[in-house]
Design an enzyme around this catalytic site. Structure first.
Site, PDB file in Angstrom:
ATOM      1  N   HIS A 144       5.232   5.567   2.215  1.00  0.00           N
ATOM      2  CA  HIS A 144       5.408   6.922   3.278  1.00  0.00           C
ATOM      3  C   HIS A 144       6.280   6.331   4.497  1.00  0.00           C
ATOM      4  O   HIS A 144       7.104   7.113   4.848  1.00  0.00           O
ATOM      5  CB  HIS A 144       3.899   7.347   3.654  1.00  0.00           C
ATOM      6  CG  HIS A 144       3.328   7.929   2.820  1.00  0.00           C
ATOM      7  ND1 HIS A 144       3.916   8.944   1.940  1.00  0.00           N
ATOM      8  CD2 HIS A 144       2.090   8.080   2.455  1.00  0.00           C
ATOM      9  CE1 HIS A 144       3.359   9.507   1.146  1.00  0.00           C
ATOM     10  NE2 HIS A 144       1.911   9.311   1.427  1.00  0.00           N
ATOM     11  N   SER A 159       0.793   3.598   1.994  1.00  0.00           N
ATOM     12  CA  SER A 159       1.444   3.998   3.394  1.00  0.00           C
ATOM     13  C   SER A 159       2.458   3.270   3.833  1.00  0.00           C
ATOM     14  O   SER A 159       3.550   3.606   4.391  1.00  0.00           O
ATOM     15  CB  SER A 159       0.277   3.416   4.508  1.00  0.00           C
ATOM     16  OG  SER A 159      -1.053   3.757   4.026  1.00  0.00           O
ATOM     17  N   CYS A 168       1.011  -1.242   0.041  1.00  0.00           N
ATOM     18  CA  CYS A 168       0.037   0.043  -0.176  1.00  0.00           C
ATOM     19  C   CYS A 168       0.836   1.250   0.005  1.00  0.00           C
ATOM     20  O   CYS A 168       1.946   1.198   0.365  1.00  0.00           O
ATOM     21  CB  CYS A 168      -1.050  -0.132   1.331  1.00  0.00           C
ATOM     22  SG  CYS A 168      -1.582   1.421   1.683  1.00  0.00           S
ATOM     23  N   HIS A 187       0.941  -4.088   6.355  1.00  0.00           N
ATOM     24  CA  HIS A 187      -0.550  -3.639   7.205  1.00  0.00           C
ATOM     25  C   HIS A 187      -1.597  -4.347   6.484  1.00  0.00           C
ATOM     26  O   HIS A 187      -2.831  -4.135   7.119  1.00  0.00           O
ATOM     27  CB  HIS A 187      -0.699  -2.394   7.568  1.00  0.00           C
ATOM     28  CG  HIS A 187      -0.908  -1.276   6.699  1.00  0.00           C
ATOM     29  ND1 HIS A 187       0.186  -1.037   5.730  1.00  0.00           N
ATOM     30  CD2 HIS A 187      -1.813  -1.057   5.995  1.00  0.00           C
ATOM     31  CE1 HIS A 187      -0.203  -0.201   4.767  1.00  0.00           C
ATOM     32  NE2 HIS A 187      -1.464  -0.125   4.959  1.00  0.00           N
ATOM     33  N   CYS A 206      -7.039  -3.194   4.391  1.00  0.00           N
ATOM     34  CA  CYS A 206      -6.691  -1.740   4.159  1.00  0.00           C
ATOM     35  C   CYS A 206      -7.477  -1.261   3.212  1.00  0.00           C
ATOM     36  O   CYS A 206      -8.244  -0.300   3.361  1.00  0.00           O
ATOM     37  CB  CYS A 206      -5.208  -1.272   3.999  1.00  0.00           C
ATOM     38  SG  CYS A 206      -4.779   0.423   3.844  1.00  0.00           S
TER      39      CYS A 206
HETATM   40 ZN   LIG Z   1      -2.850   0.688   3.420  1.00  0.00          ZN
END
Ligand SMILES: [Zn+2]
Ligand SMILES: [Zn+2]
Length: 381
Positions: free
Chosen positions: A45, A42, A40, A62, A170
């Site tokens: 990041h 994220s 993902c 995650h 997610c």
């Molecule tokens: Zn995610």
């Protein structure tokens, strides 16, 4: 036990798959053998250090699914052998937010999530030299096995291939939840979706399930616009052109709800311009720390709203099985957002693709025997 896991030692260094130590589950924790995991934005990041200091060394991942191997004392909702999806906010059900019906904002889960620890504030992960590793968003599923809080696993109905179920925790919860619980899209509504990556495509799917009459997908990448059409978008607009004028022309003055699924101030501004008076912008995209977004404040006078959302803004653990059943019934095509399939060792390649804006979701098949047959992937031919 020794497991292989994707470790970020520090931002700027590639994520490497290496041997780490995983301790057994304690009370109210679950050991899961990971079948597959989704990569993902994220994760990018986190890997780039864009979410703040002190978030490494860490095992990333995650969004994923697997099979329960062992449970600690006090775990009753799952048993060894059960297929499960991960939920990265293991709500405590006792704090102020949980009691107010907002388990996505569970306070101890948020605090421990940022610290990369489980609900008791400690880690089950170590490097072979003893260095404590953080659990990425309390999940750490770019790994052969993981230990998560009991609220971090949600039982799945039988029959859903785990490589597809891996996407629920997610992208699907975030995207469909933003449509249902925040945008509250109704039958006949007009919707615009800025950013058609892994989560944006789920927003499109959610808007279609919600009965939106017009769904305008906006992206720079033609392949992603194609995927958005396959998910139910009625129109596709090139973000590199004049998306706001195009959307306003298509909808006679703007959409009811615009979803920003990029996490950039420019796209928040575009989304704001694309809604009609009384409309709502829902910002789903995750912006790096320190980024401000601006809109012309006089337009609040036209009853426009700017809304945030986190993890679907509902009860992720309650909604996830419902989304799994929609997928089983064929109403939600989880496979379609998967543009790449790789093995655990391909994690850095997947992060690189996300950095380049290439493709939508990569699924890492960690355990091929558990993940199920990976069938059709990518946009329809
Ligand atoms: Zn995610
Ligand atoms: Zn709570």
């Amino acid at each position: 036990m020794r497991i292989r896991a994707a470790v970020l030692h520090e931002p700027g260094r590639p994520v490497t798959v290496e041997q780490v130590e995983l301790e057994p589950p304690q009370a109210n924790e679950v050991l899961v053998r990971v079948a597959a995991a989704g990569v993902c934005h994220s994760d990018v990041h986190l890997a780039d250090g864009a979410l703040g200091e002190g978030r490494w060394p860490i095992v990333l991942g995650h969004e994923g699914a697997g099979v329960v191997e062992a449970v600690g004392e006090g775990v009753e909702h799952v048993a060894p052998g059960d297929p499960v999806a991960f939920c990265f906010v293991p709500a405590c059900r006792e704090c102020r937010s949980c009691r107010a019906g907002r388990p996505n904002l569970c306070e101890p889960a948020a605090a421990n999530g940022v610290r990369g620890m489980l609900m008791d504030g400690t880690s089950r992960l170590r490097l072979p030299d003893g260095t404590v590793l953080q659990h990425g968003l309390m999940t750490a599923c770019f790994a052969e096995r993981t230990v998560v809080a009991k609220g971090g696993v949600v039982p799945l109905p039988e029959g859903l291939p785990l490589w597809q179920a891996a996407l629920l925790g997610c992208g699907v919860v975030t995207g469909l939840g933003a449509v249902r619980n925040v945008g509250r899209v109704q039958a006949g509504d007009s919707v615009a979706v800025f950013g058609c990556g892994g989560v944006g495509l789920q927003v499109v799917a959610g808007a279609r399930l919600g009965g939106a009459a017009t769904i305008v997908a906006v992206d720079r990448v033609p392949e992603k616009l194609e995927l958005a059409r396959a998910q139910g978008a009625t129109h596709a607009v090139d973000a590199g052109g004049k998306p706001v004028s195009e959307i306003r022309a298509l909808t006679g003055g703007g959409v009811d709800v615009a979803f920003e699924v990029v996490g950039r101030p420019e796209t928040v501004r575009l989304a704001w311009g694309a809604i009609r008076p009384g409309g709502t912008v829902v910002v789903v995209g995750l912006a790096p720390k320190g980024v401000d977004a601006c809109v012309p404040a006089i337009e609040f006078l036209s009853d426009k709203s700017l809304r945030g959302t986190y993890y679907g803004s509902g009860d992720p653990a309650a909604e996830l099985p419902e989304y799994a059943r929609l997928a089983l019934a064929g109403a939600l095509d989880l496979a379609r957002v998967v543009t790449h399939v790789d093995e655990l060792d391909g994690v850095e390649r997947a992060l690189e693709r996300l950095r380049r804006g290439e493709g939508a979701r990569t699924v890492l098949v960690v355990d091929p025997a558990l993940a199920g047959d990976v069938r059709r992937v990518g946009p329809p031919a």
